[in-house]
Write an enzyme that holds these catalytic residues in place. Structure first.
Site, PDB file in Angstrom:
ATOM      1  N   LYS A  20      -9.806 126.914  28.537  1.00  0.00           N
ATOM      2  CA  LYS A  20      -8.866 127.548  27.608  1.00  0.00           C
ATOM      3  C   LYS A  20      -7.491 126.975  27.905  1.00  0.00           C
ATOM      4  O   LYS A  20      -6.969 127.122  29.011  1.00  0.00           O
ATOM      5  CB  LYS A  20      -8.875 129.070  27.784  1.00  0.00           C
ATOM      6  CG  LYS A  20      -7.930 129.806  26.835  1.00  0.00           C
ATOM      7  CD  LYS A  20      -8.108 131.311  26.945  1.00  0.00           C
ATOM      8  CE  LYS A  20      -7.054 132.073  26.133  1.00  0.00           C
ATOM      9  NZ  LYS A  20      -7.085 131.747  24.704  1.00  0.00           N
ATOM     10  N   HIS A  38      -1.820 130.005  13.712  1.00  0.00           N
ATOM     11  CA  HIS A  38      -1.274 129.772  15.051  1.00  0.00           C
ATOM     12  C   HIS A  38      -0.767 128.345  15.249  1.00  0.00           C
ATOM     13  O   HIS A  38       0.367 128.126  15.690  1.00  0.00           O
ATOM     14  CB  HIS A  38      -2.338 130.060  16.113  1.00  0.00           C
ATOM     15  CG  HIS A  38      -2.858 131.454  16.107  1.00  0.00           C
ATOM     16  ND1 HIS A  38      -2.115 132.535  15.683  1.00  0.00           N
ATOM     17  CD2 HIS A  38      -4.064 131.964  16.491  1.00  0.00           C
ATOM     18  CE1 HIS A  38      -2.834 133.635  15.804  1.00  0.00           C
ATOM     19  NE2 HIS A  38      -4.019 133.318  16.284  1.00  0.00           N
ATOM     20  N   LYS A  69     -11.172 146.406  18.507  1.00  0.00           N
ATOM     21  CA  LYS A  69     -11.685 146.942  19.769  1.00  0.00           C
ATOM     22  C   LYS A  69     -11.232 146.134  20.977  1.00  0.00           C
ATOM     23  O   LYS A  69     -11.001 146.696  22.051  1.00  0.00           O
ATOM     24  CB  LYS A  69     -13.215 147.024  19.712  1.00  0.00           C
ATOM     25  CG  LYS A  69     -13.705 148.144  18.785  1.00  0.00           C
ATOM     26  CD  LYS A  69     -15.196 148.368  18.861  1.00  0.00           C
ATOM     27  CE  LYS A  69     -15.973 147.312  18.131  1.00  0.00           C
ATOM     28  NZ  LYS A  69     -17.403 147.647  17.992  1.00  0.00           N
ATOM     29  N   LYS A  95     -13.340 125.021  19.657  1.00  0.00           N
ATOM     30  CA  LYS A  95     -14.071 126.045  20.401  1.00  0.00           C
ATOM     31  C   LYS A  95     -15.233 125.383  21.133  1.00  0.00           C
ATOM     32  O   LYS A  95     -15.638 124.272  20.807  1.00  0.00           O
ATOM     33  CB  LYS A  95     -14.588 127.129  19.455  1.00  0.00           C
ATOM     34  CG  LYS A  95     -13.484 128.018  18.906  1.00  0.00           C
ATOM     35  CD  LYS A  95     -14.060 129.142  18.064  1.00  0.00           C
ATOM     36  CE  LYS A  95     -12.958 130.099  17.625  1.00  0.00           C
ATOM     37  NZ  LYS A  95     -12.443 130.900  18.742  1.00  0.00           N
TER      38      LYS A  95
END
Length: 434
Positions: free
Chosen positions: A285, A198, A14, A280
């Site tokens: 960021k 990643h 989504k 996190k």
């Protein structure tokens, strides 16, 4: 022609997959959402709750609820021109591959992590993967796409990319977002979620030696790096931010932060620690690769990069320099720069700016980005950077020693919104000074 998204009720589908599909050319292509969730409203309404879509795109989308161990509802949908995309929990992959073998399809795209253990990955590898692409969208970030060419073609950068100059390499990913509402993350943790894919790929990109502009050569070069990697398990540290348990409403020993030192046993990188840091609940960021140079080559680095020895206010003398770093900032700046620390103040010299890097990205993939590239390539049969099953297996072997252990008694706790936990800062200093 159709694109079938398995797990279309999930967060990734989504937030990223359907928006990407809505931005590419889908002339003659239908989109089918498939998941276990049953909705009492139209799926188009579900999508519009989290994004803005044109009526034209929504008219292409249909939704089929159903189990993953019985795909009979898709037999009339899937044919030799159908793209199948896995955005489901990795624990479902083995079952899904087994059921998909009964369908016709063009190609499969598989999201990370590729299985929930090395054993489950080896089960996946036992299926026919001839038409399967393992996806890592970090390989499609503009600077990551441009990096092999920048290293290869920028004489000064190519010269310094070895243990003759480099003291240490840090591969850093910081995210403000925590684990809010993400049961997927709590099951996997930061190592399986970020490091296994990643961050491992970023290590492979920066440490590899690619002499020709070829995606195949780049992938082979990354694999040679992974074959030589060893995790220093004794120096790994794992943390959890202090509000995590309250946010997910249950007790958990899942790590939200890790620091993973790795050695690469090649002549080029011998004795240079590669330090992966992923967290996190941090203050910003940021994703970047930082190469810190040895003190005895500071003057040579300044000379190689033709960096002016003058800051905005005074001449900079070599004996005043505290640190020299080469930084590949993937986000937010998207640039390559030399950073010289003088008197506690950084002086930055940009070598390749965002405009240049975006131009290199456009040369490779046109105007598309990330998942837009992935879906356009899968639909149109174009080449793009992805992960082979051999490369995925090597990454599992590198990180399995720390994935297969319980971290419950190893966790430290840090405040949400911190720049860097003191435990990580101390260990990084110890590793660099060793």
């Amino acid at each position: 022609m159709k694109v079938v998204i398995f797990g279309s009720s999930g967060d990734l589908a989504k937030r990223k997959l359907f928006p990407a599909l809505s931005r590419i050319d889908l002339e003659g292509v239908g989109v089918v959402g498939y998941a276990r969730t049953k909705y009492n409203i139209e799926f188009s309404e579900v999508l519009q709750e989290v994004g803005n879509y044109s009526p034209e795109f929504l008219s292409k989308v249909t939704y089929i609820p159903g189990p993953y161990d019985d795909l009979s509802k898709l037999k009339e949908v899937s044919d030799s021109e159908t793209v199948l995309y896995f955005s489901v929990p990795s624990s479902v992959y083995t079952c899904l591959f087994r059921e998909i073998s009964k369908l016709d399809y063009k190609v499969i795209g598989v999201e990370k992590p590729y299985g929930d253990s090395i054993e489950s990955f080896m089960e996946i590898k036992g299926f026919d993967l001839g038409k399967t692409r393992f996806i890592d969208h970090y390989l499609l970030k503009p600077l990551v796409v441009a990096m092999p060419g920048i290293i290869r073609e920028t004489g000064a950068i190519r010269e310094v990319m070895s243990n003759r100059y480099v003291k240490s390499v840090e591969i850093v990913s910081k995210e403000v977002l925590g684990g809010e509402g993400r049961h997927y993350f709590d099951k996997n943790g930061i190592i399986r979620d970020m490091v296994l894919s990643h961050m491992g790929e970023l290590l492979g990109v920066v440490a590899s030696d690619v002499t020709k502009p070829s995606r195949i050569m780049e992938a082979l070069a990354r694999m040679e790096v992974f074959k030589a990697c060893t995790v220093d398990t004794e120096r790994c540290i794992y943390g959890q931010y202090d509000d995590y348990i309250k946010e997910i409403h249950k007790d958990s020993s899942t790590e939200t932060f890790c620091m993973v030192p790795i050695s690469i046993g090649t002549p080029r990188w011998s004795k240079v620690p590669f330090i992966i840091v992923a967290g996190k609940g941090m203050n910003e960021k940021r994703t970047e690769i930082i190469l810190e140079f040895r003190r005895d080559v500071f003057a040579k680095c300044i000379e190689l990069f033709s960096m002016p020895r003058q800051s905005s206010c005074r001449i900079v003398h070599t004996n005043e320099i505290e640190t020299v770093r080469l930084v590949f900032n993937i986000y937010p700046e998207c640039e390559v720069f030399l950073e010289v620390l003088v008197g506690g103040e950084p002086v930055r010299y940009v070598l390749h700016d965002k405009k240049e890097i975006d131009g290199l990205m456009h040369d490779s993939y046109g105007g598309y980005h990330d998942y837009e590239i992935i879906f356009d390539s899968l639909v149109r049969g174009k080449d793009f950077s992805s992960v082979s099953s051999q490369e995925a297996e090597l990454l599992w072997k590198v990180f399995n020693p720390i994935l297969s252990i319980s971290k419950e008694d190893m966790l430290f706790y840090y405040s949400k919104g911190i720049d860097m936990p003191k435990e990580a800062e101390e260990m990084i200093r110890e590793i660099k000074d060793h």
